[in-house]
Scaffold this motif. Structure first.
Motif, PDB file in Angstrom:
ATOM      1  N   GLU A 215       0.829  -1.136  -0.100  1.00 58.90           N
ATOM      2  CA  GLU A 215      -0.121  -0.234   0.137  1.00 58.90           C
ATOM      3  C   GLU A 215       0.750   1.205  -0.010  1.00 58.90           C
ATOM      4  O   GLU A 215       0.902   2.162  -0.666  1.00 58.90           O
ATOM      5  N   LYS A 216       2.089   1.228   0.904  1.00 58.37           N
ATOM      6  CA  LYS A 216       2.822   2.385   0.973  1.00 58.37           C
ATOM      7  C   LYS A 216       3.530   2.634  -0.238  1.00 58.37           C
ATOM      8  O   LYS A 216       3.673   3.744  -0.901  1.00 58.37           O
ATOM      9  N   ALA A 217       4.086   1.427  -0.789  1.00 54.98           N
ATOM     10  CA  ALA A 217       4.821   1.618  -2.322  1.00 54.98           C
ATOM     11  C   ALA A 217       4.088   2.226  -3.321  1.00 54.98           C
ATOM     12  O   ALA A 217       4.528   3.100  -4.047  1.00 54.98           O
ATOM     13  N   LEU A 218       2.620   1.839  -3.199  1.00 59.58           N
ATOM     14  CA  LEU A 218       1.932   2.339  -4.398  1.00 59.58           C
ATOM     15  C   LEU A 218       1.588   3.699  -4.292  1.00 59.58           C
ATOM     16  O   LEU A 218       1.651   4.409  -5.378  1.00 59.58           O
ATOM     17  N   ALA A 219       1.167   4.138  -3.115  1.00 57.49           N
ATOM     18  CA  ALA A 219       0.940   5.528  -2.867  1.00 57.49           C
ATOM     19  C   ALA A 219       2.105   6.110  -3.051  1.00 57.49           C
ATOM     20  O   ALA A 219       2.119   7.531  -3.835  1.00 57.49           O
ATOM     21  N   ALA A 220       3.308   5.846  -2.791  1.00 58.67           N
ATOM     22  CA  ALA A 220       4.603   6.631  -2.943  1.00 58.67           C
ATOM     23  C   ALA A 220       4.772   6.597  -4.686  1.00 58.67           C
ATOM     24  O   ALA A 220       5.424   7.820  -4.969  1.00 58.67           O
ATOM     25  N   LEU A 221       4.663   5.553  -5.307  1.00 57.76           N
ATOM     26  CA  LEU A 221       4.754   5.623  -6.828  1.00 57.76           C
ATOM     27  C   LEU A 221       3.916   6.898  -7.349  1.00 57.76           C
ATOM     28  O   LEU A 221       4.017   7.623  -8.205  1.00 57.76           O
ATOM     29  N   ILE A 222       2.352   6.734  -6.921  1.00 58.71           N
ATOM     30  CA  ILE A 222       1.595   7.815  -7.666  1.00 58.71           C
ATOM     31  C   ILE A 222       1.682   9.230  -7.085  1.00 58.71           C
ATOM     32  O   ILE A 222       1.982  10.423  -7.687  1.00 58.71           O
ATOM     33  N   ARG A 223       2.453   9.569  -5.876  1.00 60.18           N
ATOM     34  CA  ARG A 223       2.911  10.851  -5.423  1.00 60.18           C
ATOM     35  C   ARG A 223       3.931  11.055  -6.277  1.00 60.18           C
ATOM     36  O   ARG A 223       4.396  12.302  -6.589  1.00 60.18           O
ATOM     37  N   ARG A 224       5.161  10.324  -6.642  1.00 54.85           N
ATOM     38  CA  ARG A 224       6.368  10.437  -7.432  1.00 54.85           C
ATOM     39  C   ARG A 224       5.784  10.975  -8.725  1.00 54.85           C
ATOM     40  O   ARG A 224       6.019  11.744  -9.412  1.00 54.85           O
ATOM     41  N   ALA A 225       4.672  10.290  -9.172  1.00 52.37           N
ATOM     42  CA  ALA A 225       4.189  10.461 -10.876  1.00 52.37           C
ATOM     43  C   ALA A 225       3.815  11.904 -10.603  1.00 52.37           C
ATOM     44  O   ALA A 225       3.979  12.639 -12.046  1.00 52.37           O
ATOM     45  N   ARG A 226       2.679  12.297  -9.597  1.00 52.33           N
ATOM     46  CA  ARG A 226       2.252  13.680  -9.545  1.00 52.33           C
ATOM     47  C   ARG A 226       3.553  14.815  -9.517  1.00 52.33           C
ATOM     48  O   ARG A 226       3.466  15.766 -10.187  1.00 52.33           O
ATOM     49  N   GLU A 227       4.577  14.451  -8.837  1.00 48.97           N
ATOM     50  CA  GLU A 227       5.629  15.488  -8.934  1.00 48.97           C
ATOM     51  C   GLU A 227       6.179  15.544 -10.302  1.00 48.97           C
ATOM     52  O   GLU A 227       6.507  16.634 -10.690  1.00 48.97           O
ATOM     53  N   ASP A 228       6.338  14.303 -10.960  1.00 51.08           N
ATOM     54  CA  ASP A 228       6.798  14.546 -12.421  1.00 51.08           C
ATOM     55  C   ASP A 228       5.847  15.330 -13.084  1.00 51.08           C
ATOM     56  O   ASP A 228       6.158  16.063 -14.238  1.00 51.08           O
ATOM     57  N   MET A 229       4.662  15.083 -13.034  1.00 45.46           N
ATOM     58  CA  MET A 229       3.474  15.778 -13.732  1.00 45.46           C
ATOM     59  C   MET A 229       3.774  17.514 -13.700  1.00 45.46           C
ATOM     60  O   MET A 229       3.349  17.837 -14.731  1.00 45.46           O
ATOM     61  N   PHE A 230       3.856  17.891 -12.615  1.00 43.42           N
ATOM     62  CA  PHE A 230       4.195  19.341 -12.388  1.00 43.42           C
ATOM     63  C   PHE A 230       5.348  19.899 -12.355  1.00 43.42           C
ATOM     64  O   PHE A 230       5.580  21.074 -11.735  1.00 43.42           O
ATOM     65  N   ASP A 231       6.468  19.016 -12.648  1.00 47.22           N
ATOM     66  CA  ASP A 231       7.796  19.634 -12.330  1.00 47.22           C
ATOM     67  C   ASP A 231       8.343  20.532 -13.506  1.00 47.22           C
ATOM     68  O   ASP A 231       9.402  21.262 -13.229  1.00 47.22           O
ATOM     69  N   GLY A 232       7.518  20.837 -14.470  1.00 43.09           N
ATOM     70  CA  GLY A 232       7.933  21.685 -15.440  1.00 43.09           C
ATOM     71  C   GLY A 232       8.941  21.294 -16.699  1.00 43.09           C
ATOM     72  O   GLY A 232       9.527  21.720 -17.473  1.00 43.09           O
ATOM     73  N   GLY A 233       9.417  20.016 -16.408  1.00 41.65           N
ATOM     74  CA  GLY A 233      10.330  19.357 -17.295  1.00 41.65           C
ATOM     75  C   GLY A 233       9.863  18.891 -18.884  1.00 41.65           C
ATOM     76  O   GLY A 233       8.714  18.949 -18.822  1.00 41.65           O
ATOM     77  N   LYS A 234      10.889  19.152 -19.574  1.00 41.81           N
ATOM     78  CA  LYS A 234      10.423  18.773 -20.967  1.00 41.81           C
ATOM     79  C   LYS A 234      10.356  17.342 -21.433  1.00 41.81           C
ATOM     80  O   LYS A 234      10.912  16.503 -20.829  1.00 41.81           O
ATOM     81  N   THR A 235       9.754  17.123 -22.388  1.00 43.60           N
ATOM     82  CA  THR A 235       9.422  15.786 -22.826  1.00 43.60           C
ATOM     83  C   THR A 235      10.558  15.385 -23.947  1.00 43.60           C
ATOM     84  O   THR A 235      10.796  16.451 -24.697  1.00 43.60           O
ATOM     85  N   ASP A 236      10.647  14.290 -24.146  1.00 40.64           N
ATOM     86  CA  ASP A 236      12.129  13.901 -24.909  1.00 40.64           C
ATOM     87  C   ASP A 236      11.373  13.065 -26.287  1.00 40.64           C
ATOM     88  O   ASP A 236      12.066  12.287 -26.905  1.00 40.64           O
ATOM     89  N   GLY A 237       9.979  12.663 -25.947  1.00 44.39           N
ATOM     90  CA  GLY A 237       9.428  11.646 -27.095  1.00 44.39           C
ATOM     91  C   GLY A 237       9.496  10.459 -26.927  1.00 44.39           C
ATOM     92  O   GLY A 237       9.052   9.661 -27.812  1.00 44.39           O
ATOM     93  N   PHE A 238       9.708  10.080 -25.712  1.00 44.55           N
ATOM     94  CA  PHE A 238       9.798   8.625 -25.296  1.00 44.55           C
ATOM     95  C   PHE A 238       8.415   7.950 -25.610  1.00 44.55           C
ATOM     96  O   PHE A 238       8.842   6.804 -26.253  1.00 44.55           O
ATOM     97  N   LEU A 239       7.612   8.327 -25.263  1.00 46.21           N
ATOM     98  CA  LEU A 239       6.297   7.575 -25.343  1.00 46.21           C
ATOM     99  C   LEU A 239       5.717   7.548 -26.597  1.00 46.21           C
ATOM    100  O   LEU A 239       5.277   6.562 -26.959  1.00 46.21           O
ATOM    101  N   GLU A 240       6.230   8.517 -27.270  1.00 50.35           N
ATOM    102  CA  GLU A 240       5.731   8.554 -29.055  1.00 50.35           C
ATOM    103  C   GLU A 240       6.821   7.462 -29.705  1.00 50.35           C
ATOM    104  O   GLU A 240       6.176   7.017 -30.723  1.00 50.35           O
ATOM    105  N   GLU A 241       8.041   7.361 -29.029  1.00 48.84           N
ATOM    106  CA  GLU A 241       8.816   6.270 -29.836  1.00 48.84           C
ATOM    107  C   GLU A 241       8.508   4.612 -29.439  1.00 48.84           C
ATOM    108  O   GLU A 241       9.127   3.916 -30.209  1.00 48.84           O
ATOM    109  N   ASP A 242       7.625   4.503 -28.402  1.00 47.77           N
ATOM    110  CA  ASP A 242       7.477   3.191 -27.961  1.00 47.77           C
ATOM    111  C   ASP A 242       6.377   2.269 -28.536  1.00 47.77           C
ATOM    112  O   ASP A 242       6.139   1.371 -28.217  1.00 47.77           O
ATOM    113  N   GLY A 243       6.061   2.857 -29.572  1.00 46.47           N
ATOM    114  CA  GLY A 243       4.920   2.171 -30.535  1.00 46.47           C
ATOM    115  C   GLY A 243       3.380   2.318 -30.059  1.00 46.47           C
ATOM    116  O   GLY A 243       2.673   1.659 -30.493  1.00 46.47           O
ATOM    117  N   ARG A 244       3.257   3.192 -29.113  1.00 43.85           N
ATOM    118  CA  ARG A 244       1.836   3.540 -28.868  1.00 43.85           C
ATOM    119  C   ARG A 244       1.355   4.886 -29.269  1.00 43.85           C
ATOM    120  O   ARG A 244       2.394   5.745 -29.225  1.00 43.85           O
TER     121      ARG A 244
END
Length: 244
Positions: A215-244
């Motif tokens: 439970e704690k590990a998945l909550a931590a994973l989601i909170r980390r995802a939230r930080e990445d969501m709003f950190d202002g970082g730029k995308t490098d097209g990784f998801l566009e390159e992975d076939g989806r």
């Protein structure tokens, strides 16, 4: 909760065009839709197509029709918010911070508890499905396969492994929202790679039958995802390159 049948062809295009007007505020909540002839003339389709399009939108909760009421736009909370088409239309119109925050809150409400239950109840096949998805994520980071599909499978496998029919039912419903969440949080190959230890911690806790840790590990994973969501970082097209 899926809002009825999915539209195809000319009908689908008419549904999407009317939906876009609603999503972009050209037809606000409480507003009446133009008449069938007016919509048909604007879209270049028959009244029959317009009528069927409105029925589809009504099934998805965007509009309501009735005698002496006509067809009116319903407020957002009354829409079928888990409907994949509705989610796609909202994303296409541009999601705001509130939308993303609400997705994060929903995930924190459901997924950590699902991980706890999975650690208690998952059978060997359920654990293997989570492990397989994690392995495919790790491979995808190294350029072998699709990351997004594997990430979706990882989280949906946990929901399915919870052993609760209602929690498990959220797996397909959450799919479209998870897709949106990952699109905004996995901005680069580096961010995907950095998340692997967090995913592994969830898998390890489930496999070792440690509910609190899962439970704690998945909550931590989601909170980390939230930080990445709003950190202002730029995308490098990784998801566009992975076939989806």
């Amino acid at each position: 909760m899926n809002g009825g049948r999915r539209a195809t062809g000319i009908h689908a295009d008419a549904v999407a065009q009317i939906a876009r007007k609603i999503l972009r505020g050209k037809l606000a909540a409480g507003a009446s839709l133009p008449t069938e002839p007016e919509i048909g003339a604007e879209l270049g389709v028959s009244r029959t197509v317009v009528r069927e399009a409105v029925r589809t939108l009504a099934a998805k909760g965007l509009v309501v029709t009735g005698p002496r009421l006509g067809t009116r736009v319903r407020p957002v909370p009354e829409w079928n918010l888990f409907d994949p088409d509705v989610i796609a239309w909202r994303v296409a119109a541009g999601v705001d911070v509130k939308f993303l925050e609400d997705v994060v809150e929903l995930r924190l409400t459901i997924e950590p508890m699902a991980a706890r239950l999975a650690a208690k109840r998952a059978d060997a096949a359920g654990v293997a499905r989570v492990a397989d998805a994690y392995a495919r994520m790790a491979d995808a980071v190294d350029g072998k396969g699709g990351y997004l599909a594997a990430d979706l499978d990882f989280h949906q496998a946990i929901l399915a492994a919870a052993g609760n029919q209602f929690v498990s039912a959220f797996a397909p419903l959450l799919g479209a929202l998870l897709h949106v969440s990952f699109r905004h949080s996995v901005k680069s190959r580096a961010s995907a790679r950095a998340s692997l230890p967090l995913h592994e911690a969830v898998l390890r806790a489930i496999a070792k039958r440690k509910p609190d840790a899962a439970e704690k590990a998945l909550a931590a994973l989601i909170r980390r995802a939230r930080e990445d969501m709003f950190d202002g970082g730029k995308t490098d097209g990784f998801l566009e390159e992975d076939g989806r």
